[in-house]
Design an enzyme around this catalytic site. Sequence first.
Site, PDB file in Angstrom:
ATOM      1  N   GLU A  31     -31.496   6.543   4.991  1.00  0.00           N
ATOM      2  CA  GLU A  31     -30.880   7.853   4.826  1.00  0.00           C
ATOM      3  C   GLU A  31     -31.862   8.797   4.148  1.00  0.00           C
ATOM      4  O   GLU A  31     -32.367   8.497   3.083  1.00  0.00           O
ATOM      5  CB  GLU A  31     -29.627   7.734   3.961  1.00  0.00           C
ATOM      6  CG  GLU A  31     -28.845   9.015   3.911  1.00  0.00           C
ATOM      7  CD  GLU A  31     -28.231   9.261   2.561  1.00  0.00           C
ATOM      8  OE1 GLU A  31     -27.280   8.556   2.205  1.00  0.00           O
ATOM      9  OE2 GLU A  31     -28.736  10.156   1.859  1.00  0.00           O
ATOM     10  N   ASP A  81     -28.765  -5.234   9.816  1.00  0.00           N
ATOM     11  CA  ASP A  81     -28.379  -4.216   8.834  1.00  0.00           C
ATOM     12  C   ASP A  81     -28.219  -4.813   7.447  1.00  0.00           C
ATOM     13  O   ASP A  81     -27.554  -5.826   7.268  1.00  0.00           O
ATOM     14  CB  ASP A  81     -27.031  -3.589   9.232  1.00  0.00           C
ATOM     15  CG  ASP A  81     -27.129  -2.783  10.523  1.00  0.00           C
ATOM     16  OD1 ASP A  81     -28.197  -2.191  10.762  1.00  0.00           O
ATOM     17  OD2 ASP A  81     -26.142  -2.763  11.273  1.00  0.00           O
ATOM     18  N   LEU A 123       1.187   3.451  -2.274  1.00  0.00           N
ATOM     19  CA  LEU A 123       0.515   4.641  -2.809  1.00  0.00           C
ATOM     20  C   LEU A 123      -0.375   5.282  -1.740  1.00  0.00           C
ATOM     21  O   LEU A 123      -0.417   6.501  -1.595  1.00  0.00           O
ATOM     22  CB  LEU A 123      -0.312   4.283  -4.048  1.00  0.00           C
ATOM     23  CG  LEU A 123      -1.030   5.464  -4.713  1.00  0.00           C
ATOM     24  CD1 LEU A 123      -0.035   6.515  -5.186  1.00  0.00           C
ATOM     25  CD2 LEU A 123      -1.902   5.004  -5.874  1.00  0.00           C
ATOM     26  N   HIS A 155     -31.601  -1.666   8.691  1.00  0.00           N
ATOM     27  CA  HIS A 155     -31.064  -0.350   8.368  1.00  0.00           C
ATOM     28  C   HIS A 155     -30.446  -0.391   6.969  1.00  0.00           C
ATOM     29  O   HIS A 155     -29.760  -1.346   6.610  1.00  0.00           O
ATOM     30  CB  HIS A 155     -30.008   0.072   9.387  1.00  0.00           C
ATOM     31  CG  HIS A 155     -29.153   1.203   8.905  1.00  0.00           C
ATOM     32  ND1 HIS A 155     -29.646   2.476   8.752  1.00  0.00           N
ATOM     33  CD2 HIS A 155     -27.865   1.251   8.492  1.00  0.00           C
ATOM     34  CE1 HIS A 155     -28.683   3.254   8.281  1.00  0.00           C
ATOM     35  NE2 HIS A 155     -27.593   2.538   8.110  1.00  0.00           N
ATOM     36  N   GLU A 167     -20.935  -0.991  19.507  1.00  0.00           N
ATOM     37  CA  GLU A 167     -20.096  -1.726  18.527  1.00  0.00           C
ATOM     38  C   GLU A 167     -18.601  -1.477  18.673  1.00  0.00           C
ATOM     39  O   GLU A 167     -17.856  -1.597  17.697  1.00  0.00           O
ATOM     40  CB  GLU A 167     -20.560  -1.422  17.087  1.00  0.00           C
ATOM     41  CG  GLU A 167     -22.021  -1.750  16.846  1.00  0.00           C
ATOM     42  CD  GLU A 167     -22.496  -1.520  15.409  1.00  0.00           C
ATOM     43  OE1 GLU A 167     -21.668  -1.527  14.484  1.00  0.00           O
ATOM     44  OE2 GLU A 167     -23.719  -1.358  15.223  1.00  0.00           O
ATOM     45  N   ARG A 182       0.821  -1.211   0.000  1.00  0.00           N
ATOM     46  CA  ARG A 182       0.000   0.000   0.000  1.00  0.00           C
ATOM     47  C   ARG A 182       0.857   1.264   0.000  1.00  0.00           C
ATOM     48  O   ARG A 182       0.546   2.264   0.644  1.00  0.00           O
ATOM     49  CB  ARG A 182      -0.971  -0.005   1.192  1.00  0.00           C
ATOM     50  CG  ARG A 182      -2.120  -0.987   1.003  1.00  0.00           C
ATOM     51  CD  ARG A 182      -3.121  -0.909   2.123  1.00  0.00           C
ATOM     52  NE  ARG A 182      -2.538  -1.278   3.410  1.00  0.00           N
ATOM     53  CZ  ARG A 182      -3.040  -0.979   4.599  1.00  0.00           C
ATOM     54  NH1 ARG A 182      -4.158  -0.287   4.670  1.00  0.00           N
ATOM     55  NH2 ARG A 182      -2.441  -1.373   5.688  1.00  0.00           N
ATOM     56  N   HIS A 192     -22.659  12.052   7.736  1.00  0.00           N
ATOM     57  CA  HIS A 192     -21.540  12.104   6.795  1.00  0.00           C
ATOM     58  C   HIS A 192     -20.796  13.422   6.884  1.00  0.00           C
ATOM     59  O   HIS A 192     -19.796  13.621   6.217  1.00  0.00           O
ATOM     60  CB  HIS A 192     -22.039  11.865   5.367  1.00  0.00           C
ATOM     61  CG  HIS A 192     -22.837  10.606   5.253  1.00  0.00           C
ATOM     62  ND1 HIS A 192     -24.184  10.576   5.515  1.00  0.00           N
ATOM     63  CD2 HIS A 192     -22.480   9.351   4.960  1.00  0.00           C
ATOM     64  CE1 HIS A 192     -24.626   9.343   5.361  1.00  0.00           C
ATOM     65  NE2 HIS A 192     -23.606   8.574   5.022  1.00  0.00           N
TER      66      HIS A 192
HETATM   67  N1  GLN Z   1     -24.981  -0.836  12.685  1.00  0.00           N
HETATM   68  C1  GLN Z   1     -23.997  -0.311  11.802  1.00  0.00           C
HETATM   69  C2  GLN Z   1     -23.368   0.930  12.388  1.00  0.00           C
HETATM   70  O1  GLN Z   1     -24.030   1.664  13.038  1.00  0.00           O
HETATM   71  C3  GLN Z   1     -24.591   0.028  10.475  1.00  0.00           C
HETATM   72  C4  GLN Z   1     -23.577   0.649   9.557  1.00  0.00           C
HETATM   73  C5  GLN Z   1     -23.985   0.660   8.100  1.00  0.00           C
HETATM   74  O2  GLN Z   1     -25.065   0.281   7.772  1.00  0.00           O
HETATM   75  N2  GLN Z   1     -23.111   1.089   7.245  1.00  0.00           N
HETATM   76  O3  GLN Z   1     -22.216   1.208  12.189  1.00  0.00           O
HETATM   77 ZN    ZN Z   2     -25.771   2.999   7.238  1.00  0.00          ZN
END
Ligand code: GLN
Ligand code: ZN
Length: 777
Positions: free
Chosen positions: A687, A621, A21, A663, A506, A19, A716
């Site tokens: 989203e 998810d 670069l 999700h 998480e 890696r 984001h």
């Molecule tokens: N449960 C995951 C998180 O909160 C969902 C992330 C995702 O869907 N990209 O990070």
């Molecule tokens: Zn997400």
Amino acid sequence: MTAPVRVATLGFPRIGPKRELKIALEGYWAGRIGADQLLATAAELRSYTWQRQRDLGADIVPSNDFSLYDHVLDTSAMVGAVPDIYGWSGAQVDLDTYFAMARGTHASGDAGGCAHGHAHAGTGVPATEMTKWFDTNYHYIVPEFSADQTFRLASTKPLDEYLEAKRQGIETRPVLLGPVSYLLLGKATTPDFDPLTLLPRLLPVYAQALTALKDAGAGWVQIDEPCLVLDLSDGARHAYREAYAALADALPGLRLMLTTYFGGVGDNLDTLLALPVHGLHVDLIRAPGQLAEVVARSRPDQVLSLGVVDGRNVWKADLNAILERVAPLVQAGREVTLAPSCSLLHTPIDLERETDLDPDVRNWLAFAVQKVAELAVLARALNEGRHAVQATLDASTAAVASRRTSPKIVDPSVRARAGSSDAGLAHRQSPFRERAKAQHAKLGLPLYPATTIGSFPQTPEVRKARADHAKGVIDHAAYAGFLREETARTVRWQEEIGLDVLVHGEFERNDMVQYFGEQLSGFAFTRHGWVQSYGSRCVRPPIIFGDVSRPRPMTVEWWRYAQSVTQKPMKGMLTGPVTILNWSFVRDDQPRAETCRQIAFAIRDEVVDLEAAGAPIIQIDEAALREGLPLRRTEWQSYLDWAVECFRITASGVRDETQIHTHMCYSEFNDIIEAIGALDADVISIETSRSKMELLGAFSGYRYPAEIGPGVYDIHSPRVPPAEEMVDLLKAAAERLPAEQLWVNPDCGLKTRKWDEVRPALVNMVAAARRIRASTT
Ligand code: GLN
Ligand code: ZN
């Protein structure tokens, strides 16, 4: 006398075996190294890559496949398509302008949100939009075209790199992204404007770039037109004919190898065959069936480049099977080049370094380097006879056979279970209405319940603890203790600020797919198998090599611990089968649907165990469900059918009162809304904040029956949205859907954000939820 079979590659990974670069780019962006040092590293990588491919036996080595960031962005630089906001006025697109388009200026470098998603600029001039390159996990910078767009040659990169290789004694075949694909991959910034109408303005610039290459001595140019595997309008087909007729006129004597990949040419075959080019490349991995027709209908003098080795996956090729298919063509006198199905950009670089892999699994794999070597063996067998490479062919036979029968791959109990056709497996006990009653009675949540998507900030401390644990600097107990503290603190904080449904954060997860893959049977992980996702960002996808099962519960202990700290409902948090599948290298010895079904059963068991442990809500998810859609519309329904079925298998093992959430990180639901409904989840979070709730139209129009959490906080961006703004978004949502259906949550997980951003934003979000509740009741 027949021409010898030759070996070509269409493109090689750019990031470097270590890696290099990535390191140089990030050093340059951070101001640690200068442009000269970045460019020197890039030149070394190119030189290494050309020489390496040569040494491996490639006869035709590409140039201009290298890129500092993205080859579509390189094309925009070549033709001078720089949006006005970048204030570019120079003769050539300079490095600053190039990176401003790629990343924005003053971009907080890691402002990107989703695990595998897109970067978004902070303040300053924003980055140009980025999107997925066909159905890969590589992302390109989307060209922008306005009605008054002009083009001019503004980068000599193709010529420079061709000459650079030549000086090193290597004659290359330069690669350009073809003009029609380039326009089709862009977006119009003028309303109702079709970028294809720009073709007459674009072609002279292509002709200029090609002329320069020809004058410098290039005998062939590879011109990529991957859009020829998509559903095309008549206008697009017409553009193809127009473009290549014009280029052939402008450049007599220059030979073009026109490449198609990522699928079959299908109904665009007539268009392809009508183009006045000297060579055609077709993908025989995704679409093996197209060979006969292409052979029969192409001009006999056209060189056929056959994509016989999988450029999208990591498996060794079955060399004998390939020889059987290609030999008759060669014997019939056809001029043939052997190549990977597409650029090797999408595979890791070198298997040699993977010394920790299970030796059997390793023996089934081939990365970019190994794939070029495979092609060289095939060419020798065809040119000199099989005996010249007999030992290698025998080894290939043995590897193929061992993969077919190895007990590491075949698990009869997994097969029996996945093969079961019990329809009840994919159905909840009762329809949504009844489940909702049971869930509301049990959970007692207010209107507009407030929650988050799962992850909380992965701080430098969290990353460091994980790295220290991996290196053995801290032991398991110390690491687990650290994670517990982090979790407990986060749970208490959520309770304090008044969220209604909590998550554990998480912290123990490196990545939402890897974390599960590491605990499932049938998955392997590389140490260096990096693949470029965008710019300097690389991912190391898991490799699914065998039947998938779950030896033991994966998340139950963490859920149990988190719930023990609070009285509020704690969500169980899982990644769904379709997402695990789509973000991994998958087996090529059984259909994707089959592999997905096996994963679905494994996750189903986890769902059931979470429920048994007391989890009232379980979120599954499916961030990658939409991006798994096939390139051709006609194939969508069958994908959606099995993807939906797999999700339902995962979610249907629980009682009515257990609430299943899902999700999805995106906002384009219009064309798949029925499939989203068919998932039969109780709550879906999506989203929406950036699109100002527009997409809820799809849900209300379809009469989506279940509950929805339209993201009100755009994670984001580092910006902290004020409560009023989120109240307004919720009001906009409430105009489209009844209050009883609505939840309040951010757009996605918070792992990429900082606590300083997350704290005030979630406090505001809870305030917004309370305000809209008060105004509703
Ligand atoms: N449960 C995951 C998180 O909160 C969902 C992330 C995702 O869907 N990209 O990070
Ligand atoms: Zn997400």
